[in-house]
Scaffold this motif. Structure first.
Motif, short mmCIF file in Angstrom:
data_model
loop_
_atom_site.label_atom_id
_atom_site.label_comp_id
_atom_site.label_asym_id
_atom_site.label_seq_id
_atom_site.Cartn_x
_atom_site.Cartn_y
_atom_site.Cartn_z
N ASN A 157 0.82 -1.22 0.00
CA ASN A 157 0.00 0.00 0.00
C ASN A 157 0.85 1.27 0.00
O ASN A 157 0.49 2.28 -0.61
CB ASN A 157 -0.94 0.01 1.20
N SER A 158 1.98 1.24 0.68
CA SER A 158 2.83 2.43 0.76
C SER A 158 3.75 2.58 -0.45
O SER A 158 4.40 3.62 -0.61
CB SER A 158 3.68 2.38 2.04
N GLY A 159 3.79 1.55 -1.30
CA GLY A 159 4.70 1.61 -2.45
C GLY A 159 6.15 1.53 -2.02
O GLY A 159 7.02 2.22 -2.58
N ALA A 160 6.44 0.71 -1.03
CA ALA A 160 7.80 0.58 -0.48
C ALA A 160 8.77 0.11 -1.55
O ALA A 160 8.42 -0.61 -2.48
CB ALA A 160 7.79 -0.39 0.70
N THR A 161 10.02 0.53 -1.43
CA THR A 161 11.06 0.15 -2.39
C THR A 161 11.66 -1.20 -1.99
O THR A 161 12.82 -1.31 -1.59
CB THR A 161 12.16 1.22 -2.46
N VAL A 162 10.84 -2.22 -2.10
CA VAL A 162 11.27 -3.61 -1.87
C VAL A 162 11.03 -4.38 -3.16
O VAL A 162 10.15 -4.03 -3.96
CB VAL A 162 10.50 -4.26 -0.69
N ILE A 163 11.79 -5.45 -3.36
CA ILE A 163 11.70 -6.17 -4.63
C ILE A 163 11.94 -7.66 -4.41
O ILE A 163 12.70 -8.06 -3.52
CB ILE A 163 12.72 -5.60 -5.65
N VAL A 164 11.23 -8.48 -5.20
CA VAL A 164 11.40 -9.93 -5.20
C VAL A 164 11.96 -10.30 -6.57
O VAL A 164 11.39 -9.94 -7.61
CB VAL A 164 10.06 -10.64 -4.96
N LEU A 165 13.06 -11.05 -6.58
CA LEU A 165 13.76 -11.35 -7.83
C LEU A 165 13.53 -12.78 -8.28
O LEU A 165 13.42 -13.70 -7.47
CB LEU A 165 15.27 -11.14 -7.65
N GLY A 166 13.48 -12.94 -9.61
CA GLY A 166 13.47 -14.27 -10.19
C GLY A 166 14.82 -14.94 -10.00
O GLY A 166 15.84 -14.28 -9.77
N GLU A 178 24.80 -14.07 -0.65
CA GLU A 178 23.45 -13.93 -0.11
C GLU A 178 22.77 -12.67 -0.68
O GLU A 178 23.26 -11.56 -0.49
CB GLU A 178 23.51 -13.85 1.41
N PRO A 179 21.62 -12.82 -1.37
CA PRO A 179 20.95 -11.65 -1.95
C PRO A 179 20.02 -10.92 -0.98
O PRO A 179 19.78 -9.71 -1.14
CB PRO A 179 20.15 -12.24 -3.11
N ILE A 180 19.47 -11.63 0.00
CA ILE A 180 18.46 -11.03 0.88
C ILE A 180 19.08 -9.89 1.69
O ILE A 180 20.13 -10.04 2.32
CB ILE A 180 17.86 -12.09 1.84
N GLY A 181 18.41 -8.73 1.63
CA GLY A 181 18.87 -7.57 2.36
C GLY A 181 19.78 -6.66 1.57
O GLY A 181 20.06 -5.53 2.00
N LYS A 182 20.24 -7.15 0.38
CA LYS A 182 21.09 -6.32 -0.46
C LYS A 182 20.24 -5.28 -1.20
O LYS A 182 19.04 -5.49 -1.44
CB LYS A 182 21.84 -7.19 -1.47
N ASN A 183 20.88 -4.18 -1.59
CA ASN A 183 20.20 -3.12 -2.34
C ASN A 183 20.57 -3.18 -3.81
O ASN A 183 21.76 -3.24 -4.15
CB ASN A 183 20.56 -1.74 -1.77
N VAL A 184 19.56 -3.18 -4.67
CA VAL A 184 19.78 -3.10 -6.12
C VAL A 184 19.21 -1.78 -6.62
O VAL A 184 18.38 -1.15 -5.95
CB VAL A 184 19.10 -4.29 -6.85
N ARG A 185 19.65 -1.39 -7.81
CA ARG A 185 19.20 -0.10 -8.34
C ARG A 185 18.32 -0.32 -9.57
O ARG A 185 18.72 -0.98 -10.53
CB ARG A 185 20.40 0.78 -8.68
N VAL A 186 17.13 0.26 -9.54
CA VAL A 186 16.18 0.21 -10.66
C VAL A 186 15.25 1.41 -10.55
O VAL A 186 14.96 1.87 -9.44
CB VAL A 186 15.39 -1.14 -10.66
N TYR A 187 14.83 1.93 -11.70
CA TYR A 187 14.01 3.15 -11.75
C TYR A 187 14.71 4.33 -11.05
O TYR A 187 14.06 5.24 -10.53
CB TYR A 187 12.64 2.93 -11.09
N GLY A 188 16.04 4.30 -11.00
CA GLY A 188 16.77 5.37 -10.36
C GLY A 188 16.68 5.35 -8.85
O GLY A 188 17.08 6.31 -8.17
N LYS A 189 16.17 4.26 -8.27
CA LYS A 189 15.99 4.14 -6.81
C LYS A 189 16.71 2.90 -6.30
O LYS A 189 17.00 1.96 -7.06
CB LYS A 189 14.49 4.02 -6.46
#
Length: 416
Positions: A157-166, A178-189
């Motif tokens: 609902n808040s549009g949080a910057t979290v992502i689930v990867l294939g 380990e990928p969990i908790g790492k930050n990736v960059r997409v849409y400039g965020k």
């Protein structure tokens, strides 16, 4: 019974002898059967593989799942110019329908958007299928996780910057780390990776979950707004089991028409697409492919049948003297008839076996090259062998009858 085994053995020997003594003639004659069986079994194997892949891809989805959107999955009577005027479904319609619909297990919202690139440090993965969806999507599609989790209602609902990867994206970006908790960059965020899906394999409808990334739909709404013409929105309904689908669709129609203020006599400016209808449409296309394959292959089998008949007529002529000797020694017409019938069937089955072998080889090569599992099932192998035997039986009847009716004296005299 022993007589028939001996007959079969002799017929096999004659068939092998025909192959050895007249290699080019026999192989050219068998070519029609080989091509015919290859064509039919190749088409059936491809269609079976396609069916299995579709069933696997849709196994997590209820076939009664409904997609409400401005486009139709299949053919429609609504003219294109009118369809182009249909509005996108809106997020407020999703929230309204979520509170208004009865007999609904889950109801979600999704936006179809363009592909993007995802970056982690120096690693970049391009052409990612971005899937902005509401939090209910995990229950609708039944996503399975290798690590982590899906985002919850608050994050959605808040549009949080979290992502689930294939799975493939995660491996390309992070390797064995380990990928969990790492930050990736997409849409400039910067997006925090909270989950990695289990490996799915190539999808029949294009991008699979392995090359997809899931993020809260409200992030995309905040980024692009609700009236972006380059985005396609959809409301996904998962009705309760055992619901009358026609009544359920009628309820959706009635409530959305009322919400949009459509008057009596005005057509629906939306489409209710049921997944089972889409699969039926695909099944129809697959059935047509099967039919075309059978028709094309039928001509090859016809040519193959004439080739087998030609071999057998020549064989009768070459062995006229031997037939006369066999009959003068007491061989019955039935024995001669079966001898040539078995020989025709064996030759035809050899041609069919070559066709099946070619299908098997090509299926192995394509499975490796395309990462798509082509399956040559036991049923198709039995069908191919049976068809080849039937072609041999039909093609060998006339030569066998001719051989069985030869007069022994005339046959010996003619053969001298």
């Amino acid at each position: 019974m022993f007589v028939y085994f001996r007959l079969l053995k002799e017929s096999f020997a004659f068939a092998m002898n025909a192959l050895r003594n007249n290699k080019l003639r026999t192989l050219l004659s068998l070519l029609g059967v080989t091509i015919g069986i290859f064509s039919i079994i190749a088409v059936l194997a491809a269609v079976d593989s396609l069916d299995r892949k579709i069933s696997k891809d849709l196994s997590s989805l209820d076939k009664n799942t409904i997609y409400l959107m401005k486009f139709s999955f299949g053919p429609t009577d609504v003219p294109q110019w009118k369809r182009e005027q249909f509005p996108n479904v809106k997020y407020d319609e999703y929230t309204y329908m979520k509170g208004a619909m009865t007999n609904t297990e889950q109801l979600g919202y999704q936006i179809f958007t363009k592909s993007e690139s995802i970056k982690y440090n120096a690693n970049v993965v391009t052409d990612i299928n971005m899937v902005p969806v509401s939090h209910e999507f995990i229950d609708i599609q039944g996503l399975e996780f290798e690590k982590g989790r899906f985002y919850n209602e608050s994050e959605a609902n808040s549009g949080a910057t979290v992502i689930v990867l294939g799975n493939e994206i995660a491996k390309s970006l992070f390797g064995d780390s380990e990928p969990i908790g790492k930050n990736v960059r997409v849409y400039g965020k910067r997006f925090t990776v909270i989950g990695v899906l289990k490996k799915q394999g190539a999808g029949i409808f294009g991008n699979s979950n392995d090359t997809s990334a899931f993020l809260p739909v409200n992030f995309i709404r905040q980024l692009y707004g609700d009236n972006n013409k380059y985005l396609t929105n959809v409301i996904i309904f998962k009705p309760n089991k055992g619901v009358d689908m026609e009544a359920y669709k009628a309820e959706i129609t009635q409530k959305l028409r009322a919400y949009r203020g459509l008057k009596a006599g005005e057509i629906n400016n939306f489409f209710i697409n049921v997944l089972s209808g889409f699969t039926n449409f695909i099944d129809g296309i697959i059935g047509q492919m099967n039919l075309v394959g059978w028709i094309i292959s039928g001509f090859s089998l016809l040519v193959g049948g004439f080739g087998i008949a030609n071999i057998m007529f020549v064989s009768v002529k070459e062995r006229t003297n031997l037939i006369g000797i066999q009959k003068s020694l007491g061989a019955k017409n039935k024995f001669i008839l079966f001898q040539f019938l078995f020989e025709a069937i064996i030759l035809s089955v050899i041609g069919g076996a070559i066709g099946l072998f070619l299908v098997w080889i090509i299926a192995l090569v394509l499975s490796k090259a395309l990462e798509f599992e082509f399956v040559l099932s036991l049923g198709n192998m039995v069908l191919g062998t049976g068809l080849a035997a039937l072609i041999g039986l039909i093609s060998g009847i006339l030569p066998a009858v001719k051989a069985s009716k030869l007069d022994p004296v005339e046959a010996i005299r003619t053969g001298i």
